[in-house]
Enzyme design. Structure first.
Site: not given
Ligand code: ASP
Length: 341
Positions: A195, A225-226, A246-247, A249
């Site tokens: 993200t 997601g988040d 990020t990651g 969510g």
């Molecule tokens: N946070 C994002 C989601 O979960 C994905 C990401 O940032 O890797 O949609």
């Protein structure tokens, strides 16, 4: 466009620059309150190009809100970026659904989730904030609103994304595998989610943030997601600072991550320590899940001090101010710290 291989090279280069010491973490960058503004920071290597675009607004004395919108539109438009915007990988049904949110210094915010056929979700999120009494529009409603606002509908699935989706369909494992970015640990791993989260403080000292993603590649249709959730993927409080994530969510939402980071900064935590505490909460709640996933937080306080922390190695963030427009900093992480201790 910056890619991770370039990042690895850049990291080596950065480490050799004496003035930045071994690692240019927020901890060892000198603090000169007031002297740091304006400033813009954002997640990942693709944040470097995004920051440079945001900087065009900030250096002219423009508003942080305009800077972050312009900045994140760069990765949103990047045809090689398969985790953000128009070239994002689709869901398991082959549909590209995008999530984004934006927040300004007055606590105004706007968001779109699971929106299809619109290339710049961040602009629609801003329009939701400025032209409606609502905060969030989803799915067809978000697309319909965008079209009513004069935005062109377009097919987003690129030939490259379609190819990747068809390859995935062969096994069609409906639980999307998380990427962990460290290529040393997972040679040749494919990045299936990331993200851009961006935070800027303008010359007047006002903070805004933006966050945009295509989410997890090959997710269930309708999964959100988040990133478009205010408080999870992004939060700004003009008295205190801002945070973004990020990651994976789901784990960020469970802990209302970005709000938590900002509240910790309100209590006196440095941006880096606030991010670290938020990461620790995620790990404490679901230690087994945390081993397998990446989550990274990035934060800035009112003075322009910034910091980040992630679960896994491999996270990076970009910083741009009047001294340097293309700084890319390797994020600290829980598992790296464990190895060190
Ligand atoms: N946070 C994002 C989601 O979960 C994905 C990401 O940032 O890797 O949609």
């Amino acid at each position: 466009m910056y890619n991770r291989r370039k990042f690895i090279k850049l990291t080596a280069l950065t480490a050799s620059v004496a003035t930045l010491s071994k690692y240019a973490t927020a901890k060892n960058i000198p603090t000169v309150p007031g002297d740091r503004l304006p400033i813009v920071i954002s997640t990942w290597d693709f944040g470097v190009a995004a920051n440079k675009e945001a900087w065009k607004t900030l250096e002219k004395g423009g508003r942080a809100l305009d800077a972050v919108e312009a900045g994140v539109k760069i990765p949103e438009a990047d045809m090689k970026n398969h985790t953000v915007g128009r070239a994002g990988y689709p869901d398991r049904d082959g549909r590209v659904t995008l999530d984004a949110c934006i927040m300004d210094e007055f606590g105004n915010c706007g968001s779109v989730a699971a929106m299809e056929n619109i290339a710049h979700p961040i602009t629609v999120a801003r329009l939701v904030m400025e032209k409606t009494p609502h905060v969030m529009l989803v799915g067809d409603g978000a697309t319909q609103f965008a079209v009513e606002q004069g935005i062109k509908k377009e097919k987003l699935l690129t030939p490259e994304s379609e190819k990747a989706w068809k390859k995935w369909l062969v096994k069609a494992q409906y639980s999307p595998k998380m990427n962990i970015e460290n290529e040393q640990h997972r040679p040749g791993s494919k990045y299936n989610h990331d993200t851009i989260g961006m935070l800027a403080i303008d010359a007047k000292g006002n903070i805004s943030g933006a966050c945009t993603t295509s989410g997890m590649a090959f997710k269930l249709h309708g999964r959100v997601g988040d990133s478009p959730i205010i408080g999870a993927g992004l939060f700004v409080d003009n008295e205190v600072g801002g945070a973004t994530s990020t990651g994976v969510g789901e784990e960020v939402i469970r802990n209302v991550g970005s709000f938590l980071v900002v509240e910790l900064m309100r209590q006196g935590y440095s941006p880096r320590d606030a991010c670290k505490e938020a990461v620790h909460r995620i790990i404490k709640k679901k230690p087994e899940i945390a081993k397998e996933i990446q989550v990274g937080f990035l934060a800035i306080n009112k003075k322009g001090e910034y910091g980040a922390y992630a679960i896994q190695e491999g996270f990076s963030f970009a910083v741009c101010d009047k001294n340097k427009q293309d700084l890319l900093i390797p994020g600290e992480s829980y598992y790296k710290d464990i190895k060190k201790n």
